[in-house]
Design a protein around this motif. Structure first.
Motif, PDB file in Angstrom:
ATOM      1  N   LEU A   1      49.103  64.802   8.590  1.00 25.05           N
ATOM      2  CA  LEU A   1      48.706  63.573   7.887  1.00 25.05           C
ATOM      3  C   LEU A   1      48.206  63.945   6.502  1.00 25.05           C
ATOM      4  O   LEU A   1      47.252  64.704   6.360  1.00 25.05           O
ATOM      5  CB  LEU A   1      47.611  62.855   8.658  1.00 25.05           C
ATOM      6  CG  LEU A   1      48.036  62.239   9.985  1.00 25.05           C
ATOM      7  CD1 LEU A   1      46.842  61.693  10.725  1.00 25.05           C
ATOM      8  CD2 LEU A   1      49.088  61.162   9.770  1.00 25.05           C
ATOM      9  N   ILE A   2      48.866  63.415   5.516  1.00 26.12           N
ATOM     10  CA  ILE A   2      48.447  63.736   4.157  1.00 26.12           C
ATOM     11  C   ILE A   2      47.409  62.718   3.688  1.00 26.12           C
ATOM     12  O   ILE A   2      46.309  63.053   3.291  1.00 26.12           O
ATOM     13  CB  ILE A   2      49.662  63.789   3.219  1.00 26.12           C
ATOM     14  CG1 ILE A   2      50.590  64.926   3.708  1.00 26.12           C
ATOM     15  CG2 ILE A   2      49.199  64.076   1.787  1.00 26.12           C
ATOM     16  CD1 ILE A   2      51.988  64.852   3.205  1.00 26.12           C
ATOM     17  N   ASP A   3      47.772  61.483   3.863  1.00 29.58           N
ATOM     18  CA  ASP A   3      46.816  60.430   3.493  1.00 29.58           C
ATOM     19  C   ASP A   3      46.119  59.985   4.762  1.00 29.58           C
ATOM     20  O   ASP A   3      46.733  59.472   5.682  1.00 29.58           O
ATOM     21  CB  ASP A   3      47.585  59.256   2.876  1.00 29.58           C
ATOM     22  CG  ASP A   3      46.618  58.177   2.448  1.00 29.58           C
ATOM     23  OD1 ASP A   3      45.385  58.393   2.584  1.00 29.58           O
ATOM     24  OD2 ASP A   3      47.084  57.121   2.034  1.00 29.58           O
TER      25      ASP A   3
ATOM     26  N   VAL B   1      46.558  47.078  11.873  1.00 30.86           N
ATOM     27  CA  VAL B   1      47.286  45.861  12.252  1.00 30.86           C
ATOM     28  C   VAL B   1      46.509  45.249  13.391  1.00 30.86           C
ATOM     29  O   VAL B   1      46.192  45.934  14.366  1.00 30.86           O
ATOM     30  CB  VAL B   1      48.726  46.200  12.708  1.00 30.86           C
ATOM     31  CG1 VAL B   1      49.403  44.955  13.275  1.00 30.86           C
ATOM     32  CG2 VAL B   1      49.523  46.771  11.564  1.00 30.86           C
ATOM     33  N   ASN B   2      46.183  43.996  13.261  1.00 25.99           N
ATOM     34  CA  ASN B   2      45.385  43.311  14.279  1.00 25.99           C
ATOM     35  C   ASN B   2      44.108  44.090  14.607  1.00 25.99           C
ATOM     36  O   ASN B   2      43.711  44.179  15.770  1.00 25.99           O
ATOM     37  CB  ASN B   2      46.188  43.108  15.572  1.00 25.99           C
ATOM     38  CG  ASN B   2      47.348  42.164  15.369  1.00 25.99           C
ATOM     39  OD1 ASN B   2      47.309  41.330  14.444  1.00 25.99           O
ATOM     40  ND2 ASN B   2      48.367  42.295  16.192  1.00 25.99           N
ATOM     41  N   GLY B   3      43.544  44.715  13.617  1.00 29.00           N
ATOM     42  CA  GLY B   3      42.294  45.437  13.823  1.00 29.00           C
ATOM     43  C   GLY B   3      42.452  46.790  14.482  1.00 29.00           C
ATOM     44  O   GLY B   3      41.480  47.450  14.806  1.00 29.00           O
ATOM     45  N   LYS B   4      43.708  47.214  14.696  1.00 36.76           N
ATOM     46  CA  LYS B   4      43.902  48.514  15.323  1.00 36.76           C
ATOM     47  C   LYS B   4      44.555  49.461  14.319  1.00 36.76           C
ATOM     48  O   LYS B   4      45.435  49.061  13.557  1.00 36.76           O
ATOM     49  CB  LYS B   4      44.795  48.384  16.552  1.00 36.76           C
ATOM     50  CG  LYS B   4      44.058  47.783  17.740  1.00 36.76           C
ATOM     51  CD  LYS B   4      44.987  47.500  18.892  1.00 36.76           C
ATOM     52  CE  LYS B   4      44.194  46.874  20.046  1.00 36.76           C
ATOM     53  NZ  LYS B   4      45.060  46.189  20.994  1.00 36.76           N
ATOM     54  N   SER B   5      44.139  50.733  14.372  1.00 41.08           N
ATOM     55  CA  SER B   5      44.702  51.706  13.452  1.00 41.08           C
ATOM     56  C   SER B   5      46.156  51.971  13.800  1.00 41.08           C
ATOM     57  O   SER B   5      46.501  52.134  14.967  1.00 41.08           O
ATOM     58  CB  SER B   5      43.940  53.026  13.532  1.00 41.08           C
ATOM     59  OG  SER B   5      42.582  52.795  13.346  1.00 41.08           O
ATOM     60  N   VAL B   6      46.952  52.050  12.767  1.00 42.74           N
ATOM     61  CA  VAL B   6      48.350  52.423  12.999  1.00 42.74           C
ATOM     62  C   VAL B   6      48.775  53.388  11.894  1.00 42.74           C
ATOM     63  O   VAL B   6      48.092  53.520  10.878  1.00 42.74           O
ATOM     64  CB  VAL B   6      49.304  51.193  12.959  1.00 42.74           C
ATOM     65  CG1 VAL B   6      48.978  50.247  14.075  1.00 42.74           C
ATOM     66  CG2 VAL B   6      49.273  50.517  11.608  1.00 42.74           C
ATOM     67  N   VAL B   7      49.855  54.068  12.111  1.00 50.25           N
ATOM     68  CA  VAL B   7      50.422  54.893  11.065  1.00 50.25           C
ATOM     69  C   VAL B   7      51.890  54.497  10.969  1.00 50.25           C
ATOM     70  O   VAL B   7      52.509  54.109  11.957  1.00 50.25           O
ATOM     71  CB  VAL B   7      50.237  56.396  11.383  1.00 50.25           C
ATOM     72  CG1 VAL B   7      51.035  56.804  12.600  1.00 50.25           C
ATOM     73  CG2 VAL B   7      50.608  57.250  10.184  1.00 50.25           C
ATOM     74  N   VAL B   8      52.403  54.561   9.736  1.00 53.25           N
ATOM     75  CA  VAL B   8      53.805  54.199   9.564  1.00 53.25           C
ATOM     76  C   VAL B   8      54.616  55.474   9.372  1.00 53.25           C
ATOM     77  O   VAL B   8      54.377  56.237   8.443  1.00 53.25           O
ATOM     78  CB  VAL B   8      53.992  53.261   8.354  1.00 53.25           C
ATOM     79  CG1 VAL B   8      55.467  52.873   8.220  1.00 53.25           C
ATOM     80  CG2 VAL B   8      53.123  52.029   8.517  1.00 53.25           C
ATOM     81  N   LEU B   9      55.478  55.736  10.312  1.00 51.99           N
ATOM     82  CA  LEU B   9      56.341  56.913  10.215  1.00 51.99           C
ATOM     83  C   LEU B   9      57.776  56.429  10.107  1.00 51.99           C
ATOM     84  O   LEU B   9      58.271  55.755  11.010  1.00 51.99           O
ATOM     85  CB  LEU B   9      56.202  57.799  11.453  1.00 51.99           C
ATOM     86  CG  LEU B   9      54.992  58.732  11.541  1.00 51.99           C
ATOM     87  CD1 LEU B   9      55.015  59.495  12.850  1.00 51.99           C
ATOM     88  CD2 LEU B   9      54.937  59.675  10.366  1.00 51.99           C
TER      89      LEU B   9
ATOM     90  N   GLN C   1      57.184  52.883  24.845  1.00 48.85           N
ATOM     91  CA  GLN C   1      56.077  52.758  23.929  1.00 48.85           C
ATOM     92  C   GLN C   1      55.772  54.100  23.272  1.00 48.85           C
ATOM     93  O   GLN C   1      55.706  55.124  23.949  1.00 48.85           O
ATOM     94  CB  GLN C   1      54.856  52.316  24.735  1.00 48.85           C
ATOM     95  CG  GLN C   1      53.863  51.517  23.964  1.00 48.85           C
ATOM     96  CD  GLN C   1      52.764  51.028  24.881  1.00 48.85           C
ATOM     97  OE1 GLN C   1      52.876  51.115  26.103  1.00 48.85           O
ATOM     98  NE2 GLN C   1      51.704  50.535  24.280  1.00 48.85           N
ATOM     99  N   GLU C   2      55.584  54.087  21.956  1.00 50.52           N
ATOM    100  CA  GLU C   2      55.188  55.318  21.283  1.00 50.52           C
ATOM    101  C   GLU C   2      53.794  55.149  20.713  1.00 50.52           C
ATOM    102  O   GLU C   2      53.465  54.100  20.152  1.00 50.52           O
ATOM    103  CB  GLU C   2      56.173  55.662  20.162  1.00 50.52           C
ATOM    104  CG  GLU C   2      57.477  56.216  20.688  1.00 50.52           C
ATOM    105  CD  GLU C   2      58.414  56.675  19.590  1.00 50.52           C
ATOM    106  OE1 GLU C   2      58.029  56.588  18.396  1.00 50.52           O
ATOM    107  OE2 GLU C   2      59.524  57.122  19.919  1.00 50.52           O
ATOM    108  N   VAL C   3      52.972  56.152  20.874  1.00 54.54           N
ATOM    109  CA  VAL C   3      51.653  56.118  20.247  1.00 54.54           C
ATOM    110  C   VAL C   3      51.407  57.458  19.566  1.00 54.54           C
ATOM    111  O   VAL C   3      52.008  58.476  19.928  1.00 54.54           O
ATOM    112  CB  VAL C   3      50.508  55.850  21.264  1.00 54.54           C
ATOM    113  CG1 VAL C   3      50.625  54.479  21.875  1.00 54.54           C
ATOM    114  CG2 VAL C   3      50.473  56.920  22.324  1.00 54.54           C
ATOM    115  N   GLY C   4      50.530  57.437  18.579  1.00 51.21           N
ATOM    116  CA  GLY C   4      50.186  58.667  17.893  1.00 51.21           C
ATOM    117  C   GLY C   4      48.793  59.112  18.317  1.00 51.21           C
ATOM    118  O   GLY C   4      47.862  58.320  18.350  1.00 51.21           O
ATOM    119  N   ILE C   5      48.672  60.374  18.689  1.00 57.19           N
ATOM    120  CA  ILE C   5      47.358  60.895  19.054  1.00 57.19           C
ATOM    121  C   ILE C   5      46.844  61.714  17.864  1.00 57.19           C
ATOM    122  O   ILE C   5      47.518  62.638  17.391  1.00 57.19           O
ATOM    123  CB  ILE C   5      47.446  61.775  20.317  1.00 57.19           C
ATOM    124  CG1 ILE C   5      47.970  60.938  21.499  1.00 57.19           C
ATOM    125  CG2 ILE C   5      46.095  62.367  20.657  1.00 57.19           C
ATOM    126  CD1 ILE C   5      48.191  61.741  22.770  1.00 57.19           C
TER     127      ILE C   5
END
Lengths: 764, 118
Positions: free
Chosen positions: A655-657, A663-671, A707-711
């Protein structure tokens, strides 16, 4: 329930009958589809025949009787006397079920509740109604199925008696004339036991003796009649002998199952000398056997020396070739009970066996007894696997130590020697692990084999026509995994039969083949096993799923509206969800898919579902080859090491940035334009923060179902095969963590349960 | 020591017969179908063959004929069951020395062997 089978024979009996029962079950289902493949019929017949033979040897009369009926039915089909019909297959499969229960009696020693006479009766009624056109054969089958009749029909019996009477008449007249003209002719009459299974063959044996004994001038029945295989009860002959009379008499008496021999003027009756069922015990029992039994009984004080003497003397009063056994005499004279004699015979046999096995010249025969395979218990294999696991942990540890040496003492001679040793031990450990895993492997056929029958029966119940195609059933995987996938597969296949495949009418309406197809396949793919259940049915109706989910409160209307099809389809794994129009007794109670998924994920596996409306659905189960050792990605979060099963890992990203979007109050990352929700391991597991704020610099993208999630983690430590250690009862189940592992450096890592983790984070 | 070739596709039967015979000092070799029996016969020249009729690959009757073609003096005893009357007769006509009906007891087998071996 007592059967004549010893403990060491039991596993062979069990495995062998199981093989044949599977052949029968499988073959019957195929027979219904393929329609009289001669080889298949032959195999079915053989399996029934072999079960019958084995059942006979252990004295399981009911099993013999019912297998005999089955065998005769196969024979009739083979001879085109009986058409293959669904009813016939039903009946045969029901019979196989009974065979299995009766077989289990031998293993459990408990009587089963199955009604054998009723089943035989049903079979007979069925044959009555289907074989009207071929009455003759029907009666033959029926008669044959009455095992006690020994394959002789009443009609044959009558003609046999008539024939015998005719013969007797002739003999009388012959005898008169004989007196005049033939002093050198030898007159012989033989009664063949009515219990003989193949009396014609016995008659033929006698015929051969006579042929070698001289010239046959008279023979009834004629050779042609004997060769027709019709039962022969009585044989009468006159020969001009070319051998001594004693020799001829001895040779005739050598043929088993003779009740009575008239030789010249001498009448030799062998019936009384014989004990009930056991036809030809007497003639050939060796002398020494008798005396050893006597010695044994005497030594154990079962009988007195005087009693033994009396019995032996009585034995001598019989003709030498037909004297009853010592044991039989003892029982018939009331000196001992049968069970005592049986026990004594067993003991003397054992003594002799021991003598032979410990004797010098027995090695040669012993060699043949040693099988090239060894039977061992599952517990031993598990213990072996555990030891290999420990070894792997130590190897990993050695590798760690080695790299420390490489770092600190590069070029040192000892470091180089250590390097060689570590590489070697690493390789050997790998090979050992592979070998042990190989021993534990079983083909998935072990699970797959029962599905053809299951699908057939279920399809029939719901009025559908379904072919089950099985592929790759030779694919092997660890037996522990095999045990675990059974239930999930049953659920999936049931679903396909019940909800997937449409009714024949509906399919025709939709322009599809009337018969639906379910494909069950297994294959290896990059160190994992992939099992697929695929049907060409109606597919999963996304709208219905969404509607049902809203109704059950799993999602809101707004969530449903914004949900992609891919994600919506995963809703079938939510508990309590059923879209079936009606609940049947096969499936549709809303339990199942959620359990299927949790079962599979407990095995560190995953399940994917794919569906095209109108075309069908596909469920793909991806499993590790073994449960004991898991390839993982080790990650570090605030001094704790977690192991994420590699099966679930899609990719890792630096993660660089670090400013995540929400989104909807939940953290997400755009890959790559994909929005992936994030889970912070540190937060989910409430890990204490360090004094200084750490950098969460990596995201590990994992996938479960669709479903994909990022840890989010601090460091990636590397890949490592870890040995799974369960927590045991003291710690119990922890949500988000499936088990633990000891790492090469001695640290303990927690193995992440991705599905549980997602649930846990949702609650946070 | 007499060498006996036991031929049956059912392992249970082979084991059972071996147990019956080994105690009496017979040397037992096994084959699980007619074809293997034929090979075993050629290679090992057993004194007596005890052979099942219904087997895969090569049935007992065919194997009997093949064995007799190799050795016309071969002593073959057929193991049979109910419902095989005509096959048994066929076997005897083809040159089988004797037949034993399943289920059989040890004495029956030993007796038949002793009669042939003496």
């Amino acid at each position: 329930m007592v059967f004549d089978i010893s403990e060491d024979e039991l596993p062979i009996f069990q495995a062998e009958t199981e093989d044949h029962l599977t052949t029968l079950e499988d073959g019957l289902v195929r027979l219904e589809q393929d329609d009289r493949d001669p080889e298949l019929l032959q195999a079915l017949f053989r399996s029934a025949h072999t079960i019958k033979g084995t059942a006979g040897m252990i004295g399981h009369k009911r099993l013999v009787e019912i297998t005999h009926v089955l065998e005769n039915a196969f024979d009739a089909v083979r001879k085109s006397q009986l058409p293959i019909s669904t009813n016939l297959i039903d009946l045969c499969l029901d019979t196989v079920d009974i065979l299995r229960s009766l077989r289990d009696e031998v293993i459990t020693s408990e009587a089963s509740a199955c009604d054998v006479p009723q089943m035989i009766e049903s079979f007979r009624t069925f044959l009555d109604s289907t074989m009207d056109s071929t009455k003759e054969q029907k009666s033959k089958i029926e008669e044959n199925s009455k095992t006690k009749s020994q394959g002789v029909t009443p009609v044959e019996k009558v003609s046999e008696i008539k024939q015998a009477e005719e013969i007797k008449g002739k003999i009388v007249t012959n005898e008169l004339s004989d007196l005049k003209n033939a002093n050198n002719e030898l007159h012989i009459e033989v009664d063949i036991s009515s219990t003989s299974v193949a009396s014609a063959a016995r008659a033929f044996q006698i015929l051969m003796v006579l042929q070698s004994a001289g010239e046959i001038v008279h023979l009834i029945p004629t050779q042609k009649t004997i060769e027709s295989a019709a039962p022969v009860g009585h044989l009468s002959a006159r020969i001009i002998p070319s051998k001594s009379e004693e020799e001829i008499k001895k040779e005739i008496l050598g043929v088993p199952e003779i009740d009575r021999l008239v030789f010249k003027n001498e009448v030799i009756s062998l019936v009384e000398a014989r004990s009930g069922e056991n036809n030809s015990k007497a003639a050939t029992q060796p002398e020494f056997e008798v005396s050893r039994l006597g010695e044994y009984l005497l030594s154990k004080n079962f009988i007195t020396a005087d009693e033994l003497k009396t019995v032996l003397e009585k034995q001598k009063t019989y003709p030498p070739d037909s004297a009853p056994l010592l044991g039989q005499l003892l029982v018939s004279m009331g000196l001992l009970t049968q069970s005592v004699v049986d026990h004594a015979i067993e003991e003397t046999m054992n003594q002799k066996r021991t003598a032979i096995l410990t004797g010098g010249d027995s090695t040669k025969s012993g060699d043949h007894l040693i099988d090239r395979t060894v039977r061992t218990s599952v517990e031993r294999l598990d213990a072996l696997m555990n030891l290999v696991g420990e070894l792997i942990t130590d190897r990993n540890r050695l590798i760690k130590i080695h790299s420390a040496f490489e770092r600190d003492f590069r070029g040192n001679e000892n470091t180089n020697t250590l390097s060689e040793a570590v590489v070697h031990i690493g390789r050997i450990t790998d090979q050992l692990q592979e070998e042990v895993m190989h021993i534990r492997m079983l083909p998935v056929a072990n699970v797959f084999k029962k599905f053809p029958r299951m699908v057939r029966d279920m399809a029939q119940k719901v009025g559908k026509e379904i072919d089950l195609v099985i592929r790759g059933q030779e694919t092997e995987l660890d037996r522990s995994v095999i045990e675990e996938i059974n239930d999930p597969l049953i659920h999936l296949i049931r679903n396909s039969v019940d909800h997937g495949i449409e009714s024949p009418e509906k399919r025709l309406e939709d322009g599809k083949e009337k018969r639906g197809t379910i494909i069950l396949s297994a294959r290896h793919d990059q160190g994992r096993i992939v099992i697929t259940v695929e049907d060409d049915g109606g597919g999963i109706n996304i709208d219905k799923i969404k509607a049902a989910s809203i109704r059950k409160g799993v999602i809101t209307q707004a969530e449903a509206d914004g949900m992609s099809d891919d994600k919506a389809i995963d809703l079938i794994f939510e508990s309590g969800l059923s879209t079936a129009a009606k609940v049947t007794d096969i499936s549709g109670r809303g339990v199942g898919m959620d359990i299927v998924r949790s079962n599979i994920e407990r095995l560190n596996g995953s399940i994917l579902v794919d569906s095209v409306p109108g075309k069908g659905s596909q469920f793909q189960i991806i499993l590790p080859l073994t449960l004991a050792i898991v390839p993982t990605l080790l990650v570090k979060v605030r001094e704790s090491v977690f192991a994420i099963p590699l099966v679930t890992v899609v990719e890792t990203q630096k993660l660089i940035d670090q400013k995540f979007q929400t989104v909807n109050g939940k953290s997400v990352v755009v890959l790559r334009e994909k929005i992936i929700p994030l889970i912070k391991l540190a937060d989910v597991f409430d890990l204490a923060a360090d004094k200084h704020e750490t950098n969460f610099s990596y995201v590990v993208v994992v996938r479960t179902s669709k479903q994909e999630v990022g840890i989010i983690v601090e460091h990636l430590v590397g890949e490592e095969e870890v040995v799974v250690k369960s927590f045991g009862h003291v710690i119990g189940e922890i949500q988000g963590v499936s088990s633990a592992a000891i790492l090469g450096d001695g640290q303990i890592a927690l193995i992440v349960d991705v599905q549980g983790l997602i649930k846990l984070s949702a609650n946070h | 020591m007499a060498k006996i070739l036991v031929v049956d596709d059912a392992e249970f039967l082979r084991v059972r017969i071996s147990k019956m015979l080994v105690g009496d000092g017979y040397e037992v070799i096994e084959a699980e179908n007619g074809l293997l029996a034929l090979n075993a016969y050629k290679a090992q020249k057993p004194d007596v063959v005890l052979m099942d009729i219904t087997m895969p690959e090569m049935d007992g009757l065919t194997a009997l004929r093949e064995i007799l073609a190799v050795d016309s003096g071969a002593k073959v005893i057929m193991l049979t069951a109910l419902g095989q009357e005509s096959v048994v007769l066929e076997a005897i006509k083809s040159g089988a020395k004797d037949f034993i009906v399943k289920p059989f007891e040890r004495d029956r087998v030993v007796g038949a062997l002793q009669k042939l071996i003496g």
